[in-house]
Design a protein around this motif. Structure first.
Motif, short mmCIF file in Angstrom:
data_model
loop_
_atom_site.label_atom_id
_atom_site.label_comp_id
_atom_site.label_asym_id
_atom_site.label_seq_id
_atom_site.Cartn_x
_atom_site.Cartn_y
_atom_site.Cartn_z
N GLY A 64 -8.86 -2.11 -32.01
CA GLY A 64 -8.60 -1.44 -33.13
C GLY A 64 -7.13 -0.63 -33.23
N HIS A 65 -6.66 -0.20 -34.32
CA HIS A 65 -5.45 0.20 -34.55
C HIS A 65 -5.43 1.82 -33.91
CE1 HIS A 65 -1.42 1.17 -35.82
NE2 HIS A 65 -1.89 2.35 -36.39
N TYR A 66 -6.37 2.76 -34.39
CA TYR A 66 -6.45 3.77 -33.77
C TYR A 66 -6.93 3.98 -32.15
CZ TYR A 66 -5.71 5.90 -38.58
OH TYR A 66 -5.47 6.08 -39.69
N PRO A 67 -6.14 4.82 -31.62
CA PRO A 67 -6.65 4.86 -30.24
C PRO A 67 -8.11 5.80 -30.47
CG PRO A 67 -4.97 6.60 -30.51
CD PRO A 67 -5.12 5.88 -31.93
N ILE A 68 -8.97 5.96 -29.43
CA ILE A 68 -9.79 6.68 -29.26
C ILE A 68 -9.57 8.07 -28.44
CG2 ILE A 68 -12.28 7.12 -28.32
CD1 ILE A 68 -12.90 4.24 -28.46
N TYR A 69 -9.12 7.72 -27.33
CA TYR A 69 -8.26 9.02 -26.62
C TYR A 69 -6.88 8.74 -26.67
CZ TYR A 69 -13.11 10.04 -25.39
OH TYR A 69 -14.55 10.47 -25.30
N SER A 70 -6.00 9.74 -26.44
CA SER A 70 -4.58 9.63 -26.59
C SER A 70 -3.84 10.77 -25.79
CB SER A 70 -4.01 9.08 -27.86
OG SER A 70 -2.55 8.94 -27.75
N PRO A 71 -3.27 10.62 -25.06
CA PRO A 71 -2.34 11.96 -24.69
C PRO A 71 -1.00 11.96 -25.48
CG PRO A 71 -1.95 10.07 -23.24
CD PRO A 71 -2.88 9.61 -24.07
N CYS A 72 -0.65 11.09 -26.19
CA CYS A 72 0.55 10.99 -26.96
C CYS A 72 0.44 11.92 -28.44
CB CYS A 72 0.89 9.41 -27.24
SG CYS A 72 1.41 8.60 -25.98
N VAL A 89 -13.36 -10.92 -27.72
CA VAL A 89 -12.64 -9.89 -28.48
C VAL A 89 -13.10 -9.31 -29.61
CG1 VAL A 89 -10.18 -9.19 -28.70
CG2 VAL A 89 -10.40 -10.78 -27.18
N ILE A 90 -13.43 -8.18 -29.89
CA ILE A 90 -13.81 -7.88 -31.15
C ILE A 90 -12.73 -7.05 -31.90
CG2 ILE A 90 -15.78 -6.50 -32.60
CD1 ILE A 90 -16.50 -8.77 -30.40
N MET A 91 -12.32 -7.82 -32.91
CA MET A 91 -11.28 -7.03 -33.62
C MET A 91 -11.51 -6.06 -34.88
SD MET A 91 -8.47 -8.31 -32.17
CE MET A 91 -7.07 -8.36 -33.34
N THR A 92 -11.40 -4.80 -34.78
CA THR A 92 -12.01 -4.02 -35.89
C THR A 92 -10.87 -3.27 -36.57
OG1 THR A 92 -11.81 -2.01 -33.94
CG2 THR A 92 -13.76 -3.58 -34.02
N ASP A 93 -11.48 -2.84 -37.86
CA ASP A 93 -10.79 -1.95 -38.55
C ASP A 93 -11.01 -0.54 -38.61
OD1 ASP A 93 -9.73 -0.79 -40.92
OD2 ASP A 93 -9.39 -3.03 -41.85
N SER A 94 -9.94 0.26 -38.06
CA SER A 94 -10.10 1.78 -37.81
C SER A 94 -10.02 2.43 -38.93
CB SER A 94 -9.04 2.23 -36.78
OG SER A 94 -9.05 1.25 -35.50
N MET A 95 -9.31 1.92 -40.03
CA MET A 95 -9.19 2.47 -41.30
C MET A 95 -10.63 2.64 -41.85
SD MET A 95 -5.98 2.80 -40.85
CE MET A 95 -6.16 2.48 -39.14
N HIS A 96 -11.50 1.86 -41.94
CA HIS A 96 -12.76 1.83 -42.68
C HIS A 96 -13.56 2.95 -41.97
CE1 HIS A 96 -12.73 -2.57 -44.22
NE2 HIS A 96 -11.67 -1.82 -44.47
N VAL A 97 -13.50 3.16 -40.67
CA VAL A 97 -14.03 4.04 -39.76
C VAL A 97 -13.44 5.45 -39.87
CG1 VAL A 97 -15.21 4.83 -37.58
CG2 VAL A 97 -14.96 2.36 -38.28
N ALA A 98 -12.09 5.57 -39.98
CA ALA A 98 -11.76 7.04 -39.82
C ALA A 98 -10.72 7.33 -40.81
CB ALA A 98 -10.84 6.88 -38.39
N GLY A 99 -10.54 6.56 -41.73
CA GLY A 99 -9.67 6.52 -42.81
C GLY A 99 -8.13 6.79 -42.52
#
Length: 408
Positions: free
Chosen positions: A268-276, A208-218
């Motif tokens: 990661g915290h942020y989704p890549i794709y999301s219908p919500c 399981v790779i735990m990643t920081d979405s904030m670093h990538v997407a702000g």
């Protein structure tokens, strides 16, 4: 994939206490990061952050061991995931949905013998923890007292969410330096590895790779974050530091390339794709998603949206569970998903927090074996809303790890 939906009323679309794992150094082109293992070594070259964290630990080979039988429960490995669970920033610092979801998680953990929890960010609403006298009280009220159950006394592997970054994210990492704490947040990006023997005697490996979405997407912080307006649901603004974003993406690609796991999950915290209500995260579609398909990732797991769903696209599976303390946002971005994809299941209200779903919260569980990884989306009481099965990775992807080692 084989899918089975249960209890869809309005949704169309006693384990002993476990110790925290120890760490091995996992190096990457972007610097030093930590990875979980059964033993610990003394690294001689670390990033400043990792060095500060490890100064709190002695470098003995057997300081702490991963909880649970190495062979898993009945030759399988079970774990939970929950996102957006972080209570409120006013008394009593938790929500009714969070408490009921915690009870449901404990119920499933007891039934299945869960070994760890993935906590997917937005750990403390609305503005994270601050490095002040209030922080410990808030940590206890929102986390320790809510998830007090014996069956949840196991490692909680943490990543930060956008609300956490509106406080002092480093404070959440500092808490993890207490070796008696189940709160496990060693760095912004890190890897968890579990290996066990399945029912037929075959070796099975999960990364399981735990990643920081904030670093990538702000991220952006609002003056009134409780208001669910257009600004609240806006796209992340992009990385605050291009160097930080590059370092994170380099680490992720290196970890994916080196993985020979039968199942490879990226969280990661942020989704890549999301219908919500927040919709797709375009920075991640551009920069992260191609890496997942390139290296044969089994599934991408996220939070951020206060809904739950399973979406499949281009041989990738995307699961979101962001209902750890409340539910649900609306599925207003359904039409923005790629038409070639398949929204296999969604739990959402007809408009945000209308109550139409009848659900207060939820989480996801994973049951890993040699032949399949079963994924179940649960509502707050632990009952199953949706189930699916994912297959192990193809050998062609696992062989890439040998090539990566050879290049080094």
């Amino acid at each position: 994939n084989t899918d089975k939906t249960k209890n869809q009323t309005n949704h169309t679309s006693s384990i002993s206490k476990k110790n925290l794992p120890t760490y091995l150094l996992d190096t990457s082109p972007g610097g030093a990061y930590l990875t979980y293992s059964e033993k610990m070594i003394c690294p001689n070259k670390l990033s400043l952050l990792s060095t500060l964290l490890l100064l709190f630990r002695s470098c003995s080979a057997e300081e702490f061991k991963s909880g649970g039988d190495e062979s898993g429960s009945g030759g399988r490995l079970h774990f939970l995931a929950v996102g957006d669970w972080g209570g409120t920033d006013f008394f009593p610092y938790y929500t009714e949905g969070q408490v009921e979801t915690a009870d449901g998680m404990a119920k499933i953990a007891a039934e299945k013998g869960s070994e760890f929890v993935l906590a997917l960010g937005d750990n403390f609403y609305q503005t994270g923890l601050m490095d002040d006298a209030f922080a410990q009280m808030r940590f206890d009220e929102t986390f320790e007292k809510v998830y007090h159950h014996d069956d949840l006394q196991m490692p909680w592997h943490i990543i930060g969410g956008n609300h956490d970054y509106c406080g002092d994210i480093q404070k959440q990492i500092t808490i993890a330096t207490d070796p008696s704490n189940r709160w496990s947040f060693p760095d912004f990006n890190y890897k968890i590895t579990k290996e066990f023997t399945d029912e037929t005697g075959n070796h099975v490996k999960l990364d399981v790779i735990m990643t920081d979405s904030m670093h990538v997407a702000g991220f952006h912080c609002m003056e009134h974050p409780e208001e669910l307006n257009e600004e609240f649901f806006a796209q992340p603004p992009g990385p605050l530091s291009l160097v930080e974003a590059s370092t994170t993406l380099s680490y992720i690609e290196s970890a994916l390339m080196k993985s020979d796991a039968d199942y490879l999950v990226v969280a990661g915290h942020y989704p890549i794709y999301s219908p919500c209500s927040h919709g797709n995260t375009y920075e991640l579609i551009e920069k992260l998603d191609p890496l997942l398909t390139k290296y044969g990732v089994t599934a991408y797991l996220s939070g951020h949206e206060h809904c739950q769903f399973h979406y499949s696209f281009d041989d990738m599976d995307y699961f979101l569970t962001g209902a750890g303390m409340s539910c649900c946002y609306a599925a207003k971005n359904r039409d923005a998903l790629p038409e070639e994809g398949d929204l296999k299941y969604i739990l959402a209200d007809d408009y945000s927090y209308s109550g139409s779903s009848g659900v207060k919260g939820g989480f996801v569980s994973f049951d890993v074996g040699g032949d399949d990884m079963k994924v179940t989306i649960h509502r707050e009481d632990g009952s199953s809303l949706y189930e699916t099965e994912l297959r192990p990775r193809s050998d062609q992807f696992k062989s890439l790890s040998d090539e990566a080692i050879a290049v080094e």
